[in-house]
Design an enzyme around this catalytic site. Structure first.
Site, PDB file in Angstrom:
ATOM      1  N   GLN A 177      40.475  21.575   9.731  1.00 15.13           N
ATOM      2  CA  GLN A 177      40.473  22.972  10.286  1.00 15.13           C
ATOM      3  C   GLN A 177      41.659  22.901  11.332  1.00 15.13           C
ATOM      4  OE1 GLN A 177      38.629  25.454   9.485  1.00 15.13           O
ATOM      5  NE2 GLN A 177      37.313  24.302   8.189  1.00 15.13           N
ATOM      6  N   ASP A 186      39.567  14.132  11.410  1.00 18.82           N
ATOM      7  CA  ASP A 186      39.490  14.943  10.428  1.00 18.82           C
ATOM      8  C   ASP A 186      40.372  16.601  10.753  1.00 18.82           C
ATOM      9  OD1 ASP A 186      38.379  17.251   8.957  1.00 18.82           O
ATOM     10  OD2 ASP A 186      36.436  16.888   9.210  1.00 18.82           O
ATOM     11  N   CYS A 227      27.731  23.618   6.860  1.00 16.98           N
ATOM     12  CA  CYS A 227      27.746  22.220   6.460  1.00 16.98           C
ATOM     13  C   CYS A 227      27.744  21.367   7.907  1.00 16.98           C
ATOM     14  CB  CYS A 227      29.179  21.844   5.610  1.00 16.98           C
ATOM     15  SG  CYS A 227      28.841  22.571   4.047  1.00 16.98           S
ATOM     16  N   HIS A 242      31.678  18.269  10.344  1.00 12.40           N
ATOM     17  CA  HIS A 242      31.250  18.632   9.261  1.00 12.40           C
ATOM     18  C   HIS A 242      30.416  17.669   8.611  1.00 12.40           C
ATOM     19  CE1 HIS A 242      31.829  19.819   5.023  1.00 12.40           C
ATOM     20  NE2 HIS A 242      32.273  21.185   5.314  1.00 12.40           N
ATOM     21  N   LYS A 273      43.127  24.559   2.354  1.00 15.05           N
ATOM     22  CA  LYS A 273      42.883  25.316   3.582  1.00 15.05           C
ATOM     23  C   LYS A 273      44.352  25.453   4.101  1.00 15.05           C
ATOM     24  CE  LYS A 273      38.453  23.235   4.815  1.00 15.05           C
ATOM     25  NZ  LYS A 273      37.479  24.168   4.456  1.00 15.05           N
TER      26      LYS A 273
END
Lengths: 405, 145
Positions: free
Chosen positions: A201, A198, A363, A121, A224
């Protein structure tokens, strides 16, 4: 047995109609909806315990501090960190990555390299570009393959003694690809590089174990994972957090301030300048309790069933192409295009039918450039979605196709 | 015909559609998008591109006999259909009239959301660019006068 209707009853927003139709929400990878337990926790915070934390000697301040620190402990347990002070509250993943990239500035020089993945991202690209600009270090990229997975065959060439930081996402936001982070972490550690994962997600779909992964940093966005917007956390290994420079200066993060010199507070406060998003942190703890109460094994199983159903249904549409790996190597994201249809047109027509998807480059422009497309339509599902909603999406795509082609 | 008269005409045309039924209006915009004559290939350059986050727009303007003539294109059909409506309203008009003209007729035909900055489809920037061209041509004509 997974009772989706009972779960949906916890999410007030899902019961409403949009444009006269039942809302079908498939933009979960952008942000998740919130259960009433989280919404009530926020209201309850302001109705009963609102006070600034870590400072006051009074009753309310003590209670709000206790709740906030209890949330930190909930997060610690959830990710299996060794110490609660290794959990830094942030406003989300972007904040966490910027915090680490900025903290590494004194530790890098022009002979060093930073390695990221091709599936990142923008928020896991740009902060490292800033760091590269400021230190003279070079930014390198693990390439990707046509099937939307990282190409690790060249890892031994691009990951060297020069590499000081490796930053990759656990799961790609644009394609849903689950990256082989254990392999990357082990290879990075073999050359002495620190690894940031990261987890934006991944956190909605699985429970990361930071000690088992042996990652140095793991960042998560609260919004999220059914928690309030503007909440989140960064896990960092104590040894790295102690070496890093603080990200922001201000109250709370200091031990002693004179005009000549300031000494920093101990972890985690060194990285938590200013009054934080207190109700967000507390809400994040409540959201994790909510998810763990359902159970991540059940959540993952349900989402895998939704993914397989959606993949089969969308693949069967004439002209459809799904980007990314097969369903066994990704989470519940279907990123696709229909031949001859611009993703914006399809997204805009689905919106008129009350179906929320994301369209565009997500993104992650380098991925779109790789496939030479303007973007994709992304349907991202969470455990509260239903098979009927997938049917509605597929019918919507067919209707849009008729109008557009 | 004046810009406002053309816009009233467009509004009247859209009033023929069933207000409860979005499909008809959208189908009309899609068909407009399919029929809009493409911009001359030589003007479909990076210089003329207006990059939205979602779709791309190419816009070119000529100045002929005191009127601005626009041609444009987009990679998305809905955007292109909206372009057709905007061009019908603004093209072949005097720079001064273009500068004074409004776009709120888009709200009245139920397509407001496509002219919103959050859509990031390039249309908001396109309207700005349409006005920029008008401004450039109006100052040019004043200098010549």
């Amino acid at each position: 047995m997974f009772n989706v209707q009972a779960i949906r009853a916890d999410f007030p927003i899902l019961t409403q109609t949009v444009k006269g139709k039942n809302l079908v929400y498939f933009d979960n990878a952008a942000t998740s909806q919130k259960p009433k337990q989280v919404i009530e926790a926020i209201a309850n915070y302001y109705e009963t315990i609102n006070a600034n934390i870590h400072r006051g000697v009074h009753y309310l301040s003590q209670i709000s501090t206790d709740r906030y620190e209890a949330a930190r402990e909930t997060i610690r347990k959830h990710v299996n960190a060794q110490h609660a002070f290794e959990i830094i509250f942030t406003s989300g993943t972007t904040h966490g990555i910027n915090l680490v990239a900025s903290g590494f500035e004194p530790l890098l020089n022009e002979n060093d390299e930073i390695l990221i993945g091709a599936l990142e991202h923008h928020s896991n690209i740009v902060p490292w570009q800033f760091l590269a600009e400021r230190t003279g270090a070079k930014l390198r990229v693990i390439p990707m393959l046509e099937n939307g997975t990282l190409d690790l065959s060249s890892l031994s060439e691009i990951l060297t003694e020069k590499t000081k930081v490796v930053a990759v996402n656990h799961i790609s936001n644009a394609l849903g690809t689950i990256n082989p982070i254990r392999e990357i972490i082990a290879a990075a550690h073999a050359v002495g590089a620190a690894v940031l994962i990261d987890g934006a997600q991944a956190a909605p779909h699985l429970q990361p174990d930071v000690q088992a992964l042996d990652c140095d940093f793991y960042t998560v966005s609260g919004h999220k994972i059914c928690a309030p917007t503007g909440s989140g956390f960064l896990y960092g290994k104590e040894s790295w957090l102690n070496k890093m420079r603080p990200y922001q200066g201000g109250g709370e993060m200091i031990k002693e301030v004179t005009f000549e010199k300031t000494t920093y507070a101990d972890l985690p406060h060194k990285f938590e300048a200013g009054t934080p998003n207190i109700e967000g942190g507390i809400g994040l703890g409540v959201a994790l309790d909510y998810l763990n109460n359902i159970g991540f094994d059940k959540i993952a199983a349900q989402e895998q069933s939704l993914l397989e159903y959606a993949t089969a249904k969308i693949s069967a549409i004439d002209g459809a192409r799904i980007y990314g790996p097969d369903t066994s190597h990704k989470t519940s994201v279907v990123s696709f295009n229909i031949e001859g249809v611009h993703p914006y047109d399809l997204g805009a027509l689905l919106d008129k039918m009350g179906i929320a998807v994301r369209t565009g480059h997500h993104c992650a422009q380098p991925i779109m450039n790789f496939f030479d497309i303007p973007g994709t339509v992304r349907a991202s599902m969470m455990f509260y979605n239903t098979f009927e909603e997938i049917d509605a999406l597929v019918n919507g795509i067919e209707k849009a196709k008729q109008m557009l082609l | 015909m004046s810009i406002s008269a053309i816009q009233e005409e467009i509004v009247a045309e859209f009033e023929l559609f069933d207000p409860e039924n979005w499909d008809e209006r959208y189908q009309y915009v899609i068909d407009l998008g399919k029929s809009l004559p493409l911009i001359d290939a030589k003007y479909k350059t990076d210089e003329n591109i207006i990059k939205g986050c979602q779709s791309k727009v190419w816009l070119h303007a000529d100045y002929e006999g005191g009127k601005v003539v626009y041609s444009a294109d987009s990679d998305a059909i809905l955007t292109k259909g909206l372009i057709a409506i905007l061009i019908r309203s603004f093209s072949h008009q005097a720079p001064k009239d273009i500068l004074e003209a409004k776009t709120d007729f888009i709200d009245r035909i139920g397509l407001k959301e496509h002219l919103s900055p959050t859509r990031a489809n390039g249309l908001v920037s396109m309207v700005k660019q349409i006005k920029m061209y008008a401004l450039a041509f109006s100052s040019k004509s004043e200098q010549q006068a």
